[in-house]
Design a protein around this motif. Structure first.
Motif, mmCIF file in Angstrom:
data_model
loop_
_atom_site.group_PDB
_atom_site.id
_atom_site.type_symbol
_atom_site.label_atom_id
_atom_site.label_comp_id
_atom_site.label_asym_id
_atom_site.label_seq_id
_atom_site.Cartn_x
_atom_site.Cartn_y
_atom_site.Cartn_z
ATOM 1 N N LYS A 236 -40.670 7.489 -7.817
ATOM 2 C CA LYS A 236 -41.116 7.004 -9.111
ATOM 3 C C LYS A 236 -39.995 6.183 -9.721
ATOM 4 O O LYS A 236 -38.827 6.522 -9.587
ATOM 5 C CB LYS A 236 -41.483 8.165 -10.034
ATOM 6 C CG LYS A 236 -42.718 8.905 -9.624
ATOM 7 C CD LYS A 236 -43.083 9.955 -10.651
ATOM 8 C CE LYS A 236 -44.355 10.672 -10.260
ATOM 9 N NZ LYS A 236 -44.718 11.682 -11.248
ATOM 10 N N GLU A 237 -40.360 5.144 -10.391
ATOM 11 C CA GLU A 237 -39.382 4.280 -11.014
ATOM 12 C C GLU A 237 -39.488 4.441 -12.526
ATOM 13 O O GLU A 237 -40.576 4.347 -13.091
ATOM 14 C CB GLU A 237 -39.675 2.831 -10.631
ATOM 15 C CG GLU A 237 -38.449 1.983 -10.563
ATOM 16 C CD GLU A 237 -38.779 0.616 -10.012
ATOM 17 O OE1 GLU A 237 -38.810 -0.341 -10.808
ATOM 18 O OE2 GLU A 237 -39.010 0.512 -8.799
ATOM 19 N N HIS A 238 -38.359 4.721 -13.150
ATOM 20 C CA HIS A 238 -38.325 4.882 -14.602
ATOM 21 C C HIS A 238 -37.384 3.829 -15.177
ATOM 22 O O HIS A 238 -36.294 3.615 -14.657
ATOM 23 C CB HIS A 238 -37.819 6.276 -14.985
ATOM 24 C CG HIS A 238 -38.677 7.390 -14.464
ATOM 25 N ND1 HIS A 238 -39.865 7.733 -15.045
ATOM 26 C CD2 HIS A 238 -38.521 8.210 -13.408
ATOM 27 C CE1 HIS A 238 -40.404 8.729 -14.387
ATOM 28 N NE2 HIS A 238 -39.605 9.038 -13.372
ATOM 29 N N LYS A 239 -37.803 3.210 -16.244
ATOM 30 C CA LYS A 239 -36.953 2.228 -16.917
ATOM 31 C C LYS A 239 -36.410 2.874 -18.178
ATOM 32 O O LYS A 239 -37.166 3.268 -19.060
ATOM 33 C CB LYS A 239 -37.745 0.965 -17.234
ATOM 34 C CG LYS A 239 -38.166 0.236 -15.983
ATOM 35 C CD LYS A 239 -38.902 -1.034 -16.294
ATOM 36 C CE LYS A 239 -39.312 -1.706 -15.000
ATOM 37 N NZ LYS A 239 -40.006 -2.955 -15.234
ATOM 38 N N ILE A 240 -35.085 2.968 -18.241
ATOM 39 C CA ILE A 240 -34.426 3.626 -19.360
ATOM 40 C C ILE A 240 -33.326 2.699 -19.856
ATOM 41 O O ILE A 240 -32.560 2.144 -19.070
ATOM 42 C CB ILE A 240 -33.792 4.965 -18.918
ATOM 43 C CG1 ILE A 240 -34.856 5.874 -18.314
ATOM 44 C CG2 ILE A 240 -33.098 5.638 -20.072
ATOM 45 C CD1 ILE A 240 -34.300 7.107 -17.681
ATOM 46 N N SER A 241 -33.236 2.531 -21.152
ATOM 47 C CA SER A 241 -32.128 1.760 -21.702
ATOM 48 C C SER A 241 -30.935 2.690 -21.890
ATOM 49 O O SER A 241 -31.083 3.816 -22.341
ATOM 50 C CB SER A 241 -32.523 1.115 -23.032
ATOM 51 O OG SER A 241 -32.849 2.127 -23.957
#
Length: 135
Positions: free
Chosen positions: A59-64
Motif C-alpha cells: 500500500k502506498e501512503h502519501k504523508i507530508s
C-alpha cells in the motif's frame, strides 16, 4: 381434630417442589430421546481442504513530513580504544566498506605484534617447504 388434619397434609411448597422435579426430569428425558449428531446420511459431502497461501499487499501512503539531516552518527566498535585516525568528515558521502575511523588500544598492541610475527614465521616456513619441494 382439625389440628390433626392440617398436620397430616404435606406442606404445599413441598408438593410444588416435587412436581417441578418430575417436570424437569420429564423434559430432560424427552430431550435425550432425539440425538441429531448420530444421523449421518449418504448425501453428506466429504471434507474439502485447501492450503492457505498468504499474499503480501503493498500500500502506498502519501504523508507530508519534515526531514532533518543528521549531523551526528552513533558508532559502536567491537573493541575498546581511543580514536587514532579519521578518514571522513561530516557531510561526506561514504560507500559500504569504506574506512571511517581507526581505533588504538595499547592493550591489544602486544597481541597484534605476536600475530604479525606468527604470520611472518608461517610465511618463512612456507617458502622453505616450497624450496625443499623443488629440490
Amino acid at each position: 381434630m382439625n389440628r390433626q388434619t392440617i398436620s397430616n397434609n404435606p406442606h404445599p411448597n413441598r408438593i410444588i417442589q416435587a412436581l417441578l422435579r418430575v417436570l424437569i426430569m420429564a423434559v430432560l428425558l424427552a430431550g435425550c430421546d432425539q440425538d441429531n449428531n448420530s444421523k449421518i446420511t449418504a448425501t453428506d459431502g466429504v471434507i474439502i481442504s485447501e492450503k492457505f497461501q498468504p499474499a503480501t499487499h503493498q500500500k502506498e501512503h502519501k504523508i507530508s513530513a519534515f526531514v532533518e539531516a543528521l549531523e551526528q552518527a552513533q558508532l559502536a566498535f567491537q573493541v575498546s580504544g581511543r580514536l587514532s585516525k579519521q578518514w571522513i568528515d561530516i557531510g561526506e558521502q561514504v560507500n559500504q566498506g569504506d574506512e571511517l575511523l581507526s581505533l588504538y588500544n595499547p592493550g591489544l598492541a602486544p597481541q597484534i605484534d605476536r600475530i604479525k610475527a606468527q604470520i611472518t614465521a608461517n610465511q618463512a616456513a612456507l617458502q622453505q617447504s616450497q624450496k625443499e619441494l623443488q629440490r
